[in-house]
Write a protein that holds these residues in place. Structure first.
Motif, PDB file in Angstrom:
ATOM      1  N   THR A  95      10.389 -15.250 -11.194  1.00  0.00           N
ATOM      2  CA  THR A  95      10.268 -14.467  -9.967  1.00  0.00           C
ATOM      3  C   THR A  95      11.534 -13.675  -9.690  1.00  0.00           C
ATOM      4  OG1 THR A  95       8.794 -16.138  -9.002  1.00  0.00           O
ATOM      5  CG2 THR A  95       9.768 -14.555  -7.490  1.00  0.00           C
ATOM      6  N   VAL A  96      11.356 -12.413  -9.349  1.00  0.00           N
ATOM      7  CA  VAL A  96      12.461 -11.568  -8.908  1.00  0.00           C
ATOM      8  C   VAL A  96      12.345 -11.434  -7.387  1.00  0.00           C
ATOM      9  CG1 VAL A  96      13.547  -9.298  -9.047  1.00  0.00           C
ATOM     10  CG2 VAL A  96      12.439 -10.276 -11.065  1.00  0.00           C
ATOM     11  N   PHE A  97      13.344 -11.913  -6.671  1.00  0.00           N
ATOM     12  CA  PHE A  97      13.341 -11.819  -5.219  1.00  0.00           C
ATOM     13  C   PHE A  97      14.103 -10.561  -4.799  1.00  0.00           C
ATOM     14  CE2 PHE A  97      12.749 -16.345  -6.032  1.00  0.00           C
ATOM     15  CZ  PHE A  97      11.628 -16.591  -5.250  1.00  0.00           C
ATOM     16  N   ALA A  98      13.552  -9.855  -3.823  1.00  0.00           N
ATOM     17  CA  ALA A  98      14.162  -8.611  -3.325  1.00  0.00           C
ATOM     18  C   ALA A  98      14.267  -8.681  -1.810  1.00  0.00           C
ATOM     19  CB  ALA A  98      13.317  -7.402  -3.728  1.00  0.00           C
ATOM     20  N   ALA A  99      15.307  -8.062  -1.268  1.00  0.00           N
ATOM     21  CA  ALA A  99      15.482  -7.962   0.180  1.00  0.00           C
ATOM     22  C   ALA A  99      16.050  -6.596   0.512  1.00  0.00           C
ATOM     23  CB  ALA A  99      16.406  -9.062   0.691  1.00  0.00           C
ATOM     24  N   GLY A 100      15.693  -6.080   1.686  1.00  0.00           N
ATOM     25  CA  GLY A 100      16.203  -4.773   2.083  1.00  0.00           C
ATOM     26  C   GLY A 100      15.500  -4.225   3.295  1.00  0.00           C
ATOM     27  N   ASP A 101      15.334  -2.903   3.305  1.00  0.00           N
ATOM     28  CA  ASP A 101      14.801  -2.207   4.469  1.00  0.00           C
ATOM     29  C   ASP A 101      13.305  -1.929   4.371  1.00  0.00           C
ATOM     30  OD1 ASP A 101      17.481  -2.135   5.067  1.00  0.00           O
ATOM     31  OD2 ASP A 101      17.741  -0.021   4.509  1.00  0.00           O
ATOM     32  N   PHE A 102      12.665  -2.380   3.323  1.00  0.00           N
ATOM     33  CA  PHE A 102      11.288  -1.988   3.028  1.00  0.00           C
ATOM     34  C   PHE A 102      10.267  -2.711   3.916  1.00  0.00           C
ATOM     35  CE2 PHE A 102      12.831  -5.126  -0.066  1.00  0.00           C
ATOM     36  CZ  PHE A 102      11.968  -6.191   0.156  1.00  0.00           C
ATOM     37  N   ASN A 103       9.084  -2.095   4.015  1.00  0.00           N
ATOM     38  CA  ASN A 103       7.921  -2.693   4.663  1.00  0.00           C
ATOM     39  C   ASN A 103       6.797  -2.970   3.667  1.00  0.00           C
ATOM     40  OD1 ASN A 103       8.720  -2.604   7.544  1.00  0.00           O
ATOM     41  ND2 ASN A 103       8.800  -0.406   7.162  1.00  0.00           N
ATOM     42  N   LYS A 104       6.843  -2.274   2.517  1.00  0.00           N
ATOM     43  CA  LYS A 104       5.837  -2.472   1.484  1.00  0.00           C
ATOM     44  C   LYS A 104       6.502  -2.539   0.114  1.00  0.00           C
ATOM     45  CE  LYS A 104       1.773  -0.339   3.641  1.00  0.00           C
ATOM     46  NZ  LYS A 104       0.703   0.682   3.478  1.00  0.00           N
ATOM     47  N   VAL A 105       5.941  -3.390  -0.727  1.00  0.00           N
ATOM     48  CA  VAL A 105       6.334  -3.470  -2.131  1.00  0.00           C
ATOM     49  C   VAL A 105       5.062  -3.537  -2.957  1.00  0.00           C
ATOM     50  CG1 VAL A 105       7.583  -4.770  -3.881  1.00  0.00           C
ATOM     51  CG2 VAL A 105       8.483  -4.667  -1.573  1.00  0.00           C
ATOM     52  N   ALA A 106       5.022  -2.746  -4.020  1.00  0.00           N
ATOM     53  CA  ALA A 106       3.831  -2.670  -4.877  1.00  0.00           C
ATOM     54  C   ALA A 106       2.591  -2.338  -4.055  1.00  0.00           C
ATOM     55  CB  ALA A 106       3.636  -3.978  -5.636  1.00  0.00           C
ATOM     56  N   GLY A 107       2.772  -1.547  -3.012  1.00  0.00           N
ATOM     57  CA  GLY A 107       1.666  -1.122  -2.179  1.00  0.00           C
ATOM     58  C   GLY A 107       1.161  -2.170  -1.216  1.00  0.00           C
ATOM     59  N   MET A 108       1.807  -3.352  -1.169  1.00  0.00           N
ATOM     60  CA  MET A 108       1.369  -4.439  -0.292  1.00  0.00           C
ATOM     61  C   MET A 108       2.412  -4.696   0.788  1.00  0.00           C
ATOM     62  SD  MET A 108      -0.213  -7.026  -3.177  1.00  0.00           S
ATOM     63  CE  MET A 108      -0.881  -8.136  -1.935  1.00  0.00           C
ATOM     64  N   SER A 109       1.958  -5.154   1.928  1.00  0.00           N
ATOM     65  CA  SER A 109       2.838  -5.413   3.061  1.00  0.00           C
ATOM     66  C   SER A 109       3.801  -6.551   2.752  1.00  0.00           C
ATOM     67  CB  SER A 109       2.000  -5.762   4.292  1.00  0.00           C
ATOM     68  OG  SER A 109       2.829  -6.105   5.375  1.00  0.00           O
ATOM     69  N   ARG A 110       5.076  -6.239   2.780  1.00  0.00           N
ATOM     70  CA  ARG A 110       6.137  -7.223   2.618  1.00  0.00           C
ATOM     71  C   ARG A 110       7.321  -6.751   3.467  1.00  0.00           C
ATOM     72  NH1 ARG A 110       2.471  -9.472   0.687  1.00  0.00           N
ATOM     73  NH2 ARG A 110       2.384 -10.859  -1.146  1.00  0.00           N
ATOM     74  N   ASP A 111       7.611  -7.483   4.528  1.00  0.00           N
ATOM     75  CA  ASP A 111       8.619  -7.073   5.494  1.00  0.00           C
ATOM     76  C   ASP A 111       9.994  -7.602   5.108  1.00  0.00           C
ATOM     77  OD1 ASP A 111      10.072  -6.328   7.706  1.00  0.00           O
ATOM     78  OD2 ASP A 111       9.036  -7.638   9.114  1.00  0.00           O
ATOM     79  N   ALA A 112      10.805  -6.760   4.510  1.00  0.00           N
ATOM     80  CA  ALA A 112      12.232  -7.001   4.256  1.00  0.00           C
ATOM     81  C   ALA A 112      12.532  -7.996   3.138  1.00  0.00           C
ATOM     82  CB  ALA A 112      12.948  -7.439   5.532  1.00  0.00           C
ATOM     83  N   VAL A 113      11.620  -8.926   2.824  1.00  0.00           N
ATOM     84  CA  VAL A 113      11.839  -9.850   1.715  1.00  0.00           C
ATOM     85  C   VAL A 113      10.549  -9.957   0.905  1.00  0.00           C
ATOM     86  CG1 VAL A 113      13.660 -11.216   2.795  1.00  0.00           C
ATOM     87  CG2 VAL A 113      11.272 -11.832   3.178  1.00  0.00           C
ATOM     88  N   ALA A 114      10.696 -10.144  -0.401  1.00  0.00           N
ATOM     89  CA  ALA A 114       9.528 -10.249  -1.272  1.00  0.00           C
ATOM     90  C   ALA A 114       9.895 -11.005  -2.530  1.00  0.00           C
ATOM     91  CB  ALA A 114       8.995  -8.862  -1.637  1.00  0.00           C
ATOM     92  N   GLY A 115       8.903 -11.666  -3.104  1.00  0.00           N
ATOM     93  CA  GLY A 115       9.037 -12.277  -4.415  1.00  0.00           C
ATOM     94  C   GLY A 115       8.091 -11.567  -5.373  1.00  0.00           C
ATOM     95  N   LEU A 116       8.589 -11.104  -6.505  1.00  0.00           N
ATOM     96  CA  LEU A 116       7.806 -10.296  -7.431  1.00  0.00           C
ATOM     97  C   LEU A 116       7.742 -10.958  -8.799  1.00  0.00           C
ATOM     98  CD1 LEU A 116       9.549  -6.930  -6.518  1.00  0.00           C
ATOM     99  CD2 LEU A 116       7.337  -7.727  -5.669  1.00  0.00           C
ATOM    100  N   ASP A 117       6.576 -10.906  -9.410  1.00  0.00           N
ATOM    101  CA  ASP A 117       6.448 -11.438 -10.754  1.00  0.00           C
ATOM    102  C   ASP A 117       7.387 -10.684 -11.696  1.00  0.00           C
ATOM    103  OD1 ASP A 117       5.151 -11.417 -13.595  1.00  0.00           O
ATOM    104  OD2 ASP A 117       4.216 -13.098 -12.566  1.00  0.00           O
ATOM    105  N   ALA A 118       8.172 -11.425 -12.456  1.00  0.00           N
ATOM    106  CA  ALA A 118       9.195 -10.807 -13.303  1.00  0.00           C
ATOM    107  C   ALA A 118       8.607  -9.995 -14.446  1.00  0.00           C
ATOM    108  CB  ALA A 118      10.120 -11.884 -13.865  1.00  0.00           C
ATOM    109  N   ILE A 119       7.335 -10.203 -14.765  1.00  0.00           N
ATOM    110  CA  ILE A 119       6.695  -9.470 -15.859  1.00  0.00           C
ATOM    111  C   ILE A 119       5.829  -8.333 -15.328  1.00  0.00           C
ATOM    112  CG2 ILE A 119       5.216  -9.627 -17.884  1.00  0.00           C
ATOM    113  CD1 ILE A 119       7.855 -11.161 -18.106  1.00  0.00           C
ATOM    114  N   THR A 120       4.988  -8.636 -14.345  1.00  0.00           N
ATOM    115  CA  THR A 120       4.018  -7.647 -13.859  1.00  0.00           C
ATOM    116  C   THR A 120       4.487  -6.884 -12.631  1.00  0.00           C
ATOM    117  OG1 THR A 120       2.887  -9.193 -12.364  1.00  0.00           O
ATOM    118  CG2 THR A 120       2.181  -9.150 -14.679  1.00  0.00           C
TER     119      THR A 120
END
Length: 593
Positions: A95-120
């Motif tokens: 898992t790649v964890f991200a934090a910042g100013d965003f409201n969406k990641v990969a087109g899905m709602s994620r407020d300021a923090v997100a966990g992303l599959d490291a491959i997909t």
């Protein structure tokens, strides 16, 4: 062997340490600042405010998140995309964890923090409502730790610090507090180190700027209270202790024992904003230009006892000695992050620079790492012969050609004219001087030197830009983009005609002075952004406003433009009759064929 290393020898002959090569390894550049980097094996993940990765001069869409192979420098397909700046990254297993100013990641709602599959790149279960701005991430003890300016998560009070279960994404009860911003986090065993501008941790007085808390309970660890003299921007740890990058009057890099005692201090003439350790060497990045020869500095951080050049980057050995390693980067902000990959020997550097170690390498560079590297393959061909998004982060008066064809725009200005930058969409636009009367008005144009591939001859041709113009900014005529004149060699041009603010497209032949104009039936001078396009297809010249045809003109089938004039944006030159454009401009481009 991993890493292109150099053995340093002191004056007395004793070996000091090994540092990575000072020559950058193959890697993509980026068209906007890089704030964060994380390593996972031979994959490097990058986050920031960029909208594209740049390979071979060509820009490939990557919205604030990207990944590439550390062995080859090849950009990977991993492309989740975020809708605003990514300020921190951390990796835990897959898992790649991200934090910042965003409201969406990969087109899905994620407020300021997100966990992303490291491959997909697919978002995982970490999904919360976060009040405030996260600045830092760290992973350990089964948790993802977040620091910044925070007030609540899902309605539960949090004071600048929070944590989530790394596997399930659930909000954790870990909730120490600080009375001001947390800029940096680092985990070593059961300790979580906190760095920032705070003066109290968990309400305890004189716990200044750098503290440690228990990774499970959040209880303050009073065995580590170093009390640095100024704000902490970055932290790193290794088996020997804790390393902090400080701002203040000038900047400092300080190595501490695990008991909070200073082992060594290096002073610079500007903020130290990033720090990492690799194989016994501490690497420091920031917006300094010199390393002081002693720990003394004065007004505005100037070294009072002498200095040596270390522009944005420096390396320090285990005894606190400055090493000769000095790649030298450019820019004002300089280096924002330095991350070491213990597994691959790669040192990653991110920030706002556009050159490093004497070569063009924009906003990201890596040093050392695998010595057997294949050349970076060329990027897909761009359909444009020239394109400009004006998202430069270094104010040097030039703007890169995103097509990869090297048609760099250079600023030409007279009478004190200044080209300003403003936020637009996911990047920046440029603003030309306001209306003015008289011969000494500020005038500025952007020009790329003539080149054969900018001349369409009799081929089909399209050119355009995004433009903002208010009713008060119109005039008798304003040129947005042009190449050539009707008097010799022919021309193609996009302009705004008259006080009505109606755009038009203009063409003329290389051997005739007849001008052909396709004028829009509608005005675009309403203070809003509009997409303008000129399109020559066979014998038809068309003006499109916001992708809708608004006017056309028949032109000769043999009309040909072959001119030695430069490509100009914002006017035809800097003379008093230059048809100066007075609005805002973004995303200008030319496409032939």
């Amino acid at each position: 062997m991993i890493g292109a290393a150099t053995v340093l020898v002191a004056a007395g002959g004793a070996a000091l340490a090994e540092v990575v090569s000072s020559t950058p390894s193959p890697a993509p550049s980026f068209n906007g600042p890089v704030y964060a980097v994380a390593h996972r094996g031979d994959v490097v993940y990058v986050g920031g405010s960029f909208t594209g990765a740049v390979i071979g001069g060509k820009t490939i869409a990557r919205s604030r998140l990207a990944a590439f192979n550390a062995q080859t420098g090849v950009l990977l397909d991993w492309n989740p995309g975020a809708d605003d700046t990514v300020r921190a990254l951390a990796v835990d297993d897959a898992t790649v964890f991200a934090a910042g100013d965003f409201n969406k990641v990969a087109g899905m709602s994620r407020d300021a923090v997100a966990g992303l599959d490291a491959i997909t790149g697919a978002p995982g279960p970490l999904k919360h409502t976060v009040l405030g701005q996260p600045n830092a991430l760290a992973v350990g003890n089964g948790r993802v730790y977040v620091g910044g300016r925070l007030t609540a998560v899902d309605g539960s009070p949090r004071t600048n610090l929070a944590a989530f279960n790394a596997a399930t994404g659930a909000l954790d009860s870990w909730a120490p507090t600080t009375d001001d911003t947390v800029n940096a986090l680092a985990v070593m065993g059961s300790r979580v180190y906190l760095g920032g501008s705070f003066h109290k941790t968990n309400g305890v007085s004189s716990t200044l700027r750098l503290t440690a808390v228990d990774g499970a309970t959040g209880v303050l660890d009073k065995g580590f209270l170093p009390k640095p003299v100024s704000q902490v921007f970055a932290l790193a740890t290794d088996g020997n202790g804790v390393y902090a990058a400080l701002g203040g009057q000038g900047g400092r890099a300080i190595a501490y024992t695990f008991g909070g005692l200073a082992r060594w201090t290096r002073v610079f003439d500007g903020d130290a904003q990033a720090i990492a350790t690799l194989d016994g060497i501490t690497y420091v990045g920031g917006h300094f230009d010199n390393a002081c020869t002693t720990t003394n500095n004065g007004t505005k951080g100037v070294c009072t006892d002498g200095s040596v050049p270390r522009v944005k980057l420096a390396a320090v050995d285990g005894a606190g000695n400055l090493t000769p390693w000095a790649p030298q980067a450019n820019g004002v902000v300089g280096v924002r992050t330095v991350v070491a990959g213990a597994g691959n020997g790669l040192l990653s550097v991110g920030g706002d620079f556009t050159t490093i170690a004497g070569v063009t390498q924009k906003r990201y560079a890596s040093f050392g790492g695998p010595t057997s590297r294949a050349p970076v393959p060329p990027a897909p061909a761009s359909p444009y012969v020239a394109s400009y998004n004006f998202d430069s982060t270094v104010a040097d008066g030039t703007y890169d050609d995103g097509s990869g064809n090297g048609h760099v725009l250079r600023t030409k200005a007279v009478n004190g004219a200044v080209l300003k930058s403003v936020a637009h969409g996911n990047g920046q636009a440029v603003v030309f001087p306001p209306k003015c009367t008289g011969t000494d008005c500020p005038r500025v144009v952007l020009q790329a030197a003539d080149a054969p591939d900018l001349n369409p001859g009799a081929k089909d041709l399209r050119w355009g830009a995004n433009v903002l113009l208010s009713p008060a900014e119109t005039s008798s005529g304003e040129n947005i983009l042009q190449k050539g004149y009707s008097t010799a060699g022919g021309q193609y041009k996009l302009q705004v005609d008259g006080v009505s603010g109606r755009p038009s497209c203009v063409m003329s032949d290389k051997t005739a002075t007849t001008i052909y104009v396709a004028k829009s039936a509608v005005s675009m001078a309403d203070g809003a952004w509009h997409t303008l396009e000129c399109r020559r297809t066979g014998t038809t010249l068309t003006i499109l406003v916001d992708d809708k045809a608004q006017g056309s003109r028949t032109i000769p089938a043999a009309l040909s433009v072959v001119t030695t004039q430069p490509l100009s944006l914002g006017g035809k030159g800097t003379g008093s009759n230059n048809d100066q454009f007075h609005g805002s401009l973004d995303d200008a481009w030319v496409l032939i064929g």
